[in-house]
Motif scaffolding. Structure first.
Motif, PDB file in Angstrom:
ATOM      1  N   ILE A  13       0.386  -1.209   0.120  1.00  0.00           N
ATOM      2  CA  ILE A  13      -0.327   0.244   0.258  1.00  0.00           C
ATOM      3  C   ILE A  13       0.704   1.056  -0.138  1.00  0.00           C
ATOM      4  CG2 ILE A  13      -1.848   0.901   0.771  1.00  0.00           C
ATOM      5  CD1 ILE A  13      -2.976  -1.525   0.356  1.00  0.00           C
ATOM      6  N   GLY A  14       1.847   1.813   1.245  1.00  0.00           N
ATOM      7  CA  GLY A  14       3.046   2.334   0.675  1.00  0.00           C
ATOM      8  C   GLY A  14       3.924   1.967   2.597  1.00  0.00           C
ATOM      9  N   SER A  15       4.153   3.137   2.339  1.00  0.00           N
ATOM     10  CA  SER A  15       4.866   3.812   3.987  1.00  0.00           C
ATOM     11  C   SER A  15       4.713   4.496   4.541  1.00  0.00           C
ATOM     12  CB  SER A  15       6.587   3.307   3.407  1.00  0.00           C
ATOM     13  OG  SER A  15       6.588   4.729   2.749  1.00  0.00           O
ATOM     14  N   SER A  16       5.238   4.267   6.225  1.00  0.00           N
ATOM     15  CA  SER A  16       4.778   5.228   6.849  1.00  0.00           C
ATOM     16  C   SER A  16       6.110   5.261   8.344  1.00  0.00           C
ATOM     17  CB  SER A  16       2.722   5.440   7.704  1.00  0.00           C
ATOM     18  OG  SER A  16       3.508   4.276   7.750  1.00  0.00           O
ATOM     19  N   ALA A  17       6.060   6.209   9.101  1.00  0.00           N
ATOM     20  CA  ALA A  17       7.106   5.831  10.480  1.00  0.00           C
ATOM     21  C   ALA A  17       6.372   5.382  11.368  1.00  0.00           C
ATOM     22  CB  ALA A  17       7.157   7.403  10.853  1.00  0.00           C
ATOM     23  N   ALA A  18       7.505   4.453  11.997  1.00  0.00           N
ATOM     24  CA  ALA A  18       6.341   3.554  13.014  1.00  0.00           C
ATOM     25  C   ALA A  18       7.940   3.215  14.323  1.00  0.00           C
ATOM     26  CB  ALA A  18       6.021   1.963  12.281  1.00  0.00           C
ATOM     27  N   LEU A  19       6.997   3.158  15.213  1.00  0.00           N
ATOM     28  CA  LEU A  19       7.876   3.340  16.300  1.00  0.00           C
ATOM     29  C   LEU A  19       8.183   1.635  16.771  1.00  0.00           C
ATOM     30  CD1 LEU A  19       9.400   4.692  19.078  1.00  0.00           C
ATOM     31  CD2 LEU A  19       7.492   4.168  19.995  1.00  0.00           C
ATOM     32  N   THR A  20       9.768   1.215  16.862  1.00  0.00           N
ATOM     33  CA  THR A  20       9.926  -0.389  16.610  1.00  0.00           C
ATOM     34  C   THR A  20      11.196  -0.928  17.594  1.00  0.00           C
ATOM     35  OG1 THR A  20      11.663  -0.377  15.246  1.00  0.00           O
ATOM     36  CG2 THR A  20       9.164  -0.700  14.001  1.00  0.00           C
ATOM     37  N   ILE A  21      10.345  -2.161  17.950  1.00  0.00           N
ATOM     38  CA  ILE A  21      11.981  -2.574  19.127  1.00  0.00           C
ATOM     39  C   ILE A  21      11.512  -3.712  18.223  1.00  0.00           C
ATOM     40  CG2 ILE A  21      10.629  -1.518  21.122  1.00  0.00           C
ATOM     41  CD1 ILE A  21       8.929  -3.755  21.840  1.00  0.00           C
ATOM     42  N   PRO A  22      13.469  -4.544  18.896  1.00  0.00           N
ATOM     43  CA  PRO A  22      13.492  -6.032  18.584  1.00  0.00           C
ATOM     44  C   PRO A  22      12.154  -7.246  18.864  1.00  0.00           C
ATOM     45  CG  PRO A  22      15.049  -4.965  19.518  1.00  0.00           C
ATOM     46  CD  PRO A  22      13.561  -4.404  19.860  1.00  0.00           C
ATOM     47  N   GLN A  23      12.107  -8.127  18.282  1.00  0.00           N
ATOM     48  CA  GLN A  23      10.857  -8.498  17.951  1.00  0.00           C
ATOM     49  C   GLN A  23      10.886  -9.642  19.678  1.00  0.00           C
ATOM     50  OE1 GLN A  23       9.102 -11.706  15.215  1.00  0.00           O
ATOM     51  NE2 GLN A  23      10.088  -9.986  14.428  1.00  0.00           N
ATOM     52  N   SER A  24      12.455  -9.783  19.927  1.00  0.00           N
ATOM     53  CA  SER A  24      12.836 -10.436  21.202  1.00  0.00           C
ATOM     54  C   SER A  24      12.293  -9.299  22.584  1.00  0.00           C
ATOM     55  CB  SER A  24      14.559 -10.721  21.298  1.00  0.00           C
ATOM     56  OG  SER A  24      15.246  -9.851  21.094  1.00  0.00           O
ATOM     57  N   ALA A  25      12.314  -9.012  22.312  1.00  0.00           N
ATOM     58  CA  ALA A  25      12.160  -7.512  23.844  1.00  0.00           C
ATOM     59  C   ALA A  25      10.284  -7.640  24.130  1.00  0.00           C
ATOM     60  CB  ALA A  25      11.933  -5.994  23.502  1.00  0.00           C
ATOM     61  N   VAL A  26       9.748  -8.260  22.935  1.00  0.00           N
ATOM     62  CA  VAL A  26       7.921  -9.109  23.246  1.00  0.00           C
ATOM     63  C   VAL A  26       7.650  -9.445  23.806  1.00  0.00           C
ATOM     64  CG1 VAL A  26       5.550  -8.639  22.553  1.00  0.00           C
ATOM     65  CG2 VAL A  26       7.731  -7.065  22.163  1.00  0.00           C
ATOM     66  N   ILE A  27       6.753 -10.103  25.301  1.00  0.00           N
ATOM     67  CA  ILE A  27       6.324 -11.528  25.684  1.00  0.00           C
ATOM     68  C   ILE A  27       5.094 -11.678  25.109  1.00  0.00           C
ATOM     69  CG2 ILE A  27       8.370 -11.900  27.387  1.00  0.00           C
ATOM     70  CD1 ILE A  27       7.356 -10.876  29.611  1.00  0.00           C
TER      71      ILE A  27
END
Length: 359
Positions: A275-289
């Motif tokens: 569809i397109g692109s946009s800014a996003a706040l991201t973290i490594p997947q390993s940080a999420v439980i």
């Protein structure tokens, strides 16, 4: 004496210092640009299918020249019918035309002769008009006889069934010896061998898609093809509440394995719209439980203790995950091993990820 003894006991008592529950590495939530993708499922279908049928009635199929899977060209012979009956009708029409031509020539001669005698009194006006009428009648019969011959010649031409376009034969119902009636389907042709994918999306998703958008299609076996949106369905199915997106198949993704049967008509595949692109706040997947169906991260506070934060996740990009709520940019988070922590645990932070979890 008692004060001295108490002072000595106080000096000899061990001091209790809180020990870290875990040694962890730290990451921070960062803002990056991520692609906006929309996923859908749908079936591969032929772009257009041509039904090829008999145009003559009551003729026997003499030969079949094409079969299912054959690639054919426009005008290529697919089947032939027995021509004996039609050839006899053509011969009869030719004979009738010759007879009518002779009568027309005679009528034209008589009418011309009568006109030359007009005004001499040798023939009455009524007789002259009769000759002229006979001439016109003969001309009409001649035109009718020519039309009948043309019709029989057309039937003779139609005893050869040819392909109306380039493409691939997808089905064949014709058999040698069968007597076919007019309009009976004998072959079905995928025009130009062209395929399309018909993705099923909701009404809200349909509004976000535009013609020309790129699509990546993935079969159940993992084969990927490139596609491009050609058109959108103008209606939404009242039962499923979904609309169709028609996507042209452009070919395998560069470096992908051969498609084989992965993209044949009727195959159900998954598609991802770019569809397109946009800014996003991201973290490594390993940080999420994930606990009890919800996603969490652990924030490292200034006192070295951790706080559990409930987050809402979104898009994925490689090993990073979009965080839509619960975390702010710059928050210090536990990079990995958070499943061993609980609210308020004291942790020791190291500069780089550790290879083993220590307690």
């Amino acid at each position: 004496m008692l004060l001295a003894l108490a002072s000595a006991q106080a000096t000899d008592a061990p001091s209790f210092v809180a020990k870290p529950a875990l040694t962890v590495s730290m990451v921070q939530a960062t803002s990056v640009v991520l692609p906006i993708r929309l996923s859908a499922n749908g079936a591969v279908a032929a772009w257009q299918e041509a039904q090829i049928g008999a145009e003559v009635t009551g003729l026997r199929v003499a030969e079949i020249h094409a079969n299912v899977g054959d690639k054919v060209l426009r005008g290529q012979l697919l089947a032939t019918f027995a021509t004996e009956t039609v050839q006899a009708d053509v011969a009869l029409a030719r004979a009738n035309l010759a007879e009518v031509q002779a009568l027309a020539a005679e009528s034209a001669t008589n009418a011309e002769r009568a006109r030359t005698l007009q005004g001499t009194g040798a023939l009455s006006q009524q007789q002259i008009d009769q000759y002229s009428t006979q001439e016109q009648t003969a001309k009409a019969r001649l035109a009718s006889a020519k039309a009948q011959l043309d019709a029989q010649l057309l039937r003779l031409k139609q005893t050869q069934l040819v392909s109306p376009d380039n493409g691939t034969i997808s089905s064949r119902t014709a058999t040698v010896g069968a007597v076919i009636s007019s309009g009976t389907e004998m072959f079905r042709l995928i025009r130009r061998g062209r395929m399309e994918w018909r993705g099923e999306v909701t009404a809200a998703e349909l509004e976000r898609i535009r013609p020309g958008i790129k699509v990546v299609l993935t079969s159940a076996g993992g084969v990927q093809w490139r596609g491009q949106v050609r058109m959108l369905s103008p209606t939404v199915d009242p039962t499923t509440r979904k609309g169709l997106v028609y996507v042209d198949l452009l070919g395998p993704v560069e470096g992908a394995a051969a498609a084989g049967v992965a993209f044949k008509p009727g195959v159900y595949v998954r598609g991802v719209f770019e569809i397109g692109s946009s800014a996003a706040l991201t973290i490594p997947q390993s940080a999420v439980i994930v606990r009890e169906g919800f996603s969490y991260v652990y924030r490292i506070n200034s006192d070295g203790r951790v706080s559990q934060l409930k987050v809402q996740t979104g898009r994925r990009a490689g090993d990073r995950l979009e965080v839509m709520s619960g975390v702010q940019q710059g928050d210090r988070l536990v990079a990995s091993g958070a499943s061993f922590l609980t609210e308020g645990d004291l942790v020791r932070v190291v500069a780089a990820p550790v290879s083993a979890v220590t307690k």
